[in-house]
Design an enzyme around this catalytic site. Structure first.
Site, PDB file in Angstrom:
ATOM      1  N   GLU A 292      40.675  38.431  38.254  1.00 24.38           N
ATOM      2  CA  GLU A 292      41.621  38.221  39.354  1.00 24.38           C
ATOM      3  C   GLU A 292      42.861  39.109  39.225  1.00 24.38           C
ATOM      4  O   GLU A 292      43.986  38.635  39.366  1.00 24.38           O
ATOM      5  CB  GLU A 292      42.019  36.746  39.435  1.00 24.38           C
ATOM      6  CG  GLU A 292      40.822  35.840  39.702  1.00 24.38           C
ATOM      7  CD  GLU A 292      41.181  34.370  39.885  1.00 24.38           C
ATOM      8  OE1 GLU A 292      40.567  33.730  40.741  1.00 24.38           O
ATOM      9  OE2 GLU A 292      42.056  33.881  39.163  1.00 24.38           O
ATOM     10  N   ASP A 366      34.668  27.208  40.034  1.00 28.02           N
ATOM     11  CA  ASP A 366      36.082  27.046  39.698  1.00 28.02           C
ATOM     12  C   ASP A 366      36.596  25.642  39.928  1.00 28.02           C
ATOM     13  O   ASP A 366      37.310  25.395  40.893  1.00 28.02           O
ATOM     14  CB  ASP A 366      36.922  28.045  40.516  1.00 28.02           C
ATOM     15  CG  ASP A 366      38.342  28.170  39.978  1.00 28.02           C
ATOM     16  OD1 ASP A 366      38.619  27.628  38.900  1.00 28.02           O
ATOM     17  OD2 ASP A 366      39.165  28.812  40.644  1.00 28.02           O
ATOM     18  N   GLU A 394      43.806  20.928  41.223  1.00 29.41           N
ATOM     19  CA  GLU A 394      43.883  22.040  42.172  1.00 29.41           C
ATOM     20  C   GLU A 394      42.967  21.841  43.374  1.00 29.41           C
ATOM     21  O   GLU A 394      43.353  22.133  44.504  1.00 29.41           O
ATOM     22  CB  GLU A 394      43.525  23.338  41.439  1.00 29.41           C
ATOM     23  CG  GLU A 394      43.470  24.559  42.351  1.00 29.41           C
ATOM     24  CD  GLU A 394      43.132  25.843  41.583  1.00 29.41           C
ATOM     25  OE1 GLU A 394      42.982  25.777  40.348  1.00 29.41           O
ATOM     26  OE2 GLU A 394      43.039  26.901  42.230  1.00 29.41           O
TER      27      GLU A 394
END
Lengths: 706, 706
Positions: A292, A366, A394
């Site tokens: 990323e 993820d 998240e």
């Protein structure tokens, strides 16, 4: 405090007054005083905790003594034990490692008393917290015999905390590390953070974000890190930092960060030696490289092995470790993102140094509400693999949704990989039982912030607690953890513990149902990851878009990862590959993860996929409605602050569960062209409305400045 | 809570147990119960506060009654009072305004008891807090007769809080407004914030940063603002927002924000009507226009009058107000920055609408440790001017320096402007006594954040408290405030209160001495304003550079603002102009503010300027050393958490005081070329070292993302 904020700061260490007279009388009879042999800071902490708890339980001071009196509590490390005691505990000692403990009622010099011992002071501290936990749960302490030790060596929290105190994917306020006022200002929170972690056996903390800042390894910051390390040391907690791979360029003055460049290697060595001068027990580094946008060895044509081993060599003389994250995927790689980490890392098996751990997320994408286990587990027998769980929510409703994560953690840990035949569970792999390497570890991405109760949602504490308990022993079941935590945090009353245990255990399936049922994944909105966004298809990288993952079309929905598709299933052991490859045998909870399924395909219940999808979304909403009802009945067991806070948060959760249901079903209906079953209420808004929603200041992301 | 964080959350509302038996006995005798006539939310809050306090003081429940019994406390608004009582209080009622209160021991129906009354419920709430404050200070309550009322109408906190929860110039963590979870989640902090403010008479709060975001006036956010307004309303607190002048373009779809454009006027009117639909008592707007890059009417060739009146007209039907900041200065204007606000605004005197307040900072530059009063005070008799103080310590050591600001506030308020002859104090001007306008106001830029004790530094609470007290009555002296606050917050013990009062009163002069003695100003480092930076000369705008303000050269130092220089002194009334223009009569505390003075110029003590400069810097350091010594002696009076926290913070303050002294003296020595007097210790580092220091993540600024 006479006003009504602050409840919850004490976490699971509340030591409430024991008002049941029978229990109190027995306890006081069985715990007449404390004899601590030794003067280390760690033993002092154990003693202070016992005194604090004693005062809380019984509203009086705990006697301290230097004699073996009847029914005292005696704390001593093995090497200082009277020989007779030591000998009598030989068998127990054989069972434990250096962090383990023994709590046992023994007889010595004609006195009966309880001993807490271990091979190290920290073992005794762990034993002390365990002893207190027995009392907090009102268990019998008159004849204890507990032998316990951690099954995994490195039990870490990962803080994704930035130096400006924002927290990436943090939903409990901001970073508890007040870098600006360190090293001078030692906040009480630092001490209570250490107490809380020690009480559940967490023995390391990575202070900084994996998206790393090279400033943190400069002397100005190391002075601050040292201050924290000094606070945490007697609690058995080592500090770690994240290393930014390009630091030799950014905070040094080199032109390259090539891991094979001698100057670079030297730069790291010197920098690391400086760190160890200040912090002799510095734990080492966590590294997110070539992922990323983070720099890494690939920038210089080098491999992850080159990068990890370079750092590993530099920390090795100081007994440091490197945790190298396997979370890599590339927008230039057309391969299914779910396959990329495996493809990248498995060929390197056996090439990493002994002090390198490869840190692997529980699933291949993820931290979704549900993922199958990561295929790397079991696939690298000659490499130390550690688990990365995410405690911060998240993708599970931030800090406003009540989701009991130990249920998720347990699901992954218990999963059988079959790599060495049946019962090759993920837990065994991270415990090192199936590997040739002896370094083991587990990490949880923290959900801790400046919130007065640490985690924002009062039930977020359960996830911190549960992670710690499973890191200590991956075989503890989530029901035990739920009961324990509820008792420690609220009350021992059965009328509370029983329904709330059910609520906790159900809560994770609820979030899966109202967000991503039947194997759907990664259909949240972009950037902040708040709310549904299955329609998103315009992001810069293909694998950032939800449409990449659900592949809805007029025929059906789901990602074909069988041999006819990306063949990600080939990364798993044969029994799994076989079972999951067939529509008839794949567990329905993973259905759309592995298959593109026609809308009218009939599931086991004889109803169509479309019907079942709607049913699951509705089920999720109804499960939250049930949580609301259950909680409303708990008012008499809970203090006002926490009761109303949870009540308000559940309202948010219910509103958002409906939002997910309505937005996702309206979106998928465009493809299925099928009617919504009657049990689905009329959506409150149109699909266009849901698509138009924007949340520029959602927490957990870097603010976009106005 | 059994662990040791959280002390301080209760601010000055601690209601500690009264252990002095004599006082306790008298109190209980004189406060036998409570009779509340009326059921409004505000009266309920007053009653709850009395019950809470009673339980704290006496560890028992307060009796509630519906009869006039001996020695009860009777709460009623005037219109509900029995006629006989009302008549007997007529003279008292004549003295107070709608927010005032009367506390009086009276006799009625043969019973003696204390009445708290006023013309409104909020008056009674203020009286209640006052009554409790008497008890907190252990004053005699047996025969009370207190008549009090606020001297200024609008008593506001200004929060420079952004929607992403960062706080511009905030040093106590992050914004307490959790926008993301509003309107559903009402944090207990919101209620305790309202209690704290009501207890000192603050009746308004501007929720958002003056560097405004137009999103906050969109429906999505107004729903959240409404939730806060609903919480604050019964505490007598109105909410206000900041208006971004370009909002019609940014959150509307207009092409212009020209205040004379009918479409623009209509847009604001409609938007504002929508706000009032949700919040009928919405207070109005604070506007920073055409200042430091903020948009404003000047962008369209219009004046501040055009801009302010346009908004004023839109809020007027709802009884709203507009607070228009006078803090303007331009990099294109070669005129002394200290003169620009006056030059810009004074010509408009008399042209602003009746519901416009011009909000003027206490001094003409920007919240420096010491400034002369702003020359606008008194210069606009036909305009409502309100005072803007800064409670957050942007230029006074952030939240790590102990500085008692009421001393600074008092210095400004007591200053004689001479505009209408002697005794035309700044206080009188903002009270409206010397003006033809009847709207009055005062604002304090808040130092409140997510810190568990609200303000970070435990003594930061004193500045919030002191601001509130002076906003209520600008004539209260700072010594009274210091004593009050110390007693309410720590203990009534004389051995604590007396030395600590001295410490508080001295602390402001200390910071002036170690940062900016003798009239120096604006020599801090750039951006974050942390630490000394007299050398800074490379910023984009001339008047942002410290060298602009001190003008040090080989001859001397200081800004000539006499007729031979910028002639800023001409903006003051003649007696001041005359006195300050002469080196012989200007108060030495303003010396370098108004004069460029040769290094070898002899001050009143016969020593050179250079010597005196060094002496003052050293004096500042020694004053902090004395604070350290005094505090160390206070351990037995203070709980552990606050004691150690203040001790650690004082260490930072001392370190930074030395840093200021050494860096500034080394810097100025380059110009004076004179030796440092012997009493100055050898500086720890070189000037180059001090110049090289960087603090990229200092708090209070927008993070520069890594």
């Amino acid at each position: 405090m006479n006003s009504f904020s602050g409840t919850g700061y004490d976490l699971w260490l509340q030591y409430n007054k024991i008002s049941n007279q029978e229990i109190k009388t027995t306890y006081v009879k069985n715990f007449t005083g404390m004899y601590i042999l030794g003067t280390s800071p760690t033993l002092k902490i154990a003693g202070d905790e016992l005194k604090r708890a004693y005062k809380g339980f019984f509203e009086k001071q705990l006697n301290e003594t230097n004699d073996f009196n009847e029914n005292i509590l005696f704390l001593s490390v093995r090497e200082n034990l009277p020989k007779e005691i030591s000998a009598s505990l030989q068998e127990n000692f054989n069972k434990i490692n250096s962090e383990g403990f023994i709590i046992k009622k023994i007889k010595y010099k004609n006195q009966n008393f309880t001993v807490i011992t271990g091979k190290t002071d920290v073992g005794i501290l762990y034993g002390t917290f365990r002893y207190l936990r027995e009392m907090q749960q009102h268990n019998d302490i008159s004849n204890l015999h507990i032998v316990d030790f951690p099954k995994i060596q490195k039990r870490l929290l990962n803080h994704w905390d930035n130096l400006d105190r924002t927290v990436e994917r943090g939903y409990a306020g901001f970073s508890i590390w007040d870098w600006f006022l360190l090293p001078e200002l030692i906040k009480p929170e630092y001490i209570d953070y250490a107490r809380a972690n020690a009480s559940i056996g967490i023995n390391g903390t990575v202070l900084t974000n994996v998206n790393a800042n090279s400033l943190v390894i400069t002397p100005h910051y190391i002075e601050k890190v040292k201050a924290l390390a000094d606070v945490f040391r007697p609690y058995g907690i080592q500090v770690y930092l994240t290393a930014r791979f390009s630091a030799p360029i950014e905070s040094g003055d080199l032109k390259t960060a090539d891991p094979l460049d001698p100057e670079v290697r030297n730069w790291w060595k010197n920098r690391i030696n400086e760190i160890y001068k200040e912090i002799p027990d510095f734990g080492g580094f966590l590294v997110k490289a070539n992922s990323e946008g983070q720099p890494g060895p690939n920038n210089y044509g080098r491999t992850h092995v080159d990068g990890a081993n370079m750092l590993a060599d530099a920390v090795a003389p100081h007994h440091g470790i490197v945790m190298w994250r396997a979370f890599v995927y590339s927008e230039h790689d057309p391969e299914d993102r779910a396959k990329q980490a495996y493809s990248e890392f498995v060929p390197f098996d056996g090439q990493f140094r002994d002090n390198v751990l490869i840190q692997v997320k529980n699933g291949p994408i993820d931290f979704q509400p549900r993922e199958p286990f990561h295929p790397m587990f079991g696939a690298m027998p000659n490499t130390s693999l550690m688990m990365e769980f995410q405690i911060t929510q998240e993708y599970l409703g931030f800090s406003s949704h009540l989701v009991f994560l130990p249920k998720l953690f347990e699901e992954t840990l218990d999963q059988d990989t079959y790599v060495q035949g049946e019962n090759s569970t993920v837990a065994k792999i991270i415990e090192g039982a199936l590997s040739n390497k002896k370094l083991t570890g587990i990490a949880g991405v923290a959900n801790i912030g400046t919130a007065k109760n640490w985690t924002g949602h009062p039930f977020g504490q359960a996830n911190w607690y549960g992670f710690g308990r499973l890191a200590w022993d991956p075989s503890i079941d989530s029901k035990t953890i739920a009961e324990e935590w509820l008792k420690l945090t609220f009350t021992n009353k059965e009328e509370f513990v029983e329904p709330m245990t059910n609520l906790l255990l159900q809560s994770r399936e609820a979030v899966v149902n109202y967000m991503t049922p039947l194997g759907l994944h990664h259909i949240m909105n972009s950037g902040h990851h708040y709310g549904p966004g299955p329609w998103v298809d315009n992001l810069g990288r293909p694998e950032w878009n939800p449409v990449y993952y659900h592949k809805a079309d007029s025929i059906g929905v789901g990602f074909d990862r069988t041999a006819s598709g990306s063949n990600a299933l080939s990364q798993y052991a044969k029994p799994i590959e076989k079972k999951y490859s067939s529509l008839g045998t794949v567990p329905e909870k993973y259905l759309l993860w592995f298959h593109h399924v026609p809308w009218d395909y009939k599931l086991k219940n004889g109803k169509t996929l479309w019907y079942n999808l709607a049913f699951k979304y509705q089920e999720g909403v109804e499960e939250v409605e049930e949580m609301v009802t259950t909680w409303d009945k708990m008012e008499r067991f809970v203090d006002k602050e926490r009761f109303f806070k949870v009540q308000m948060l559940l309202k948010i959760q219910l509103k958002e569960a409906k939002w997910w249901r309505d937005a996702c079903l309206l979106y998928f209906q465009q493809f299925s062209q099928m009617e919504l079953p009657k049990f689905i209420p009329e959506p409150e808004y149109s699909l266009e409305h849901y698509k138009s929603l924007e949340f520029p200041y959602a927490p957990g992301t870097r603010p976009s400045w106005n």
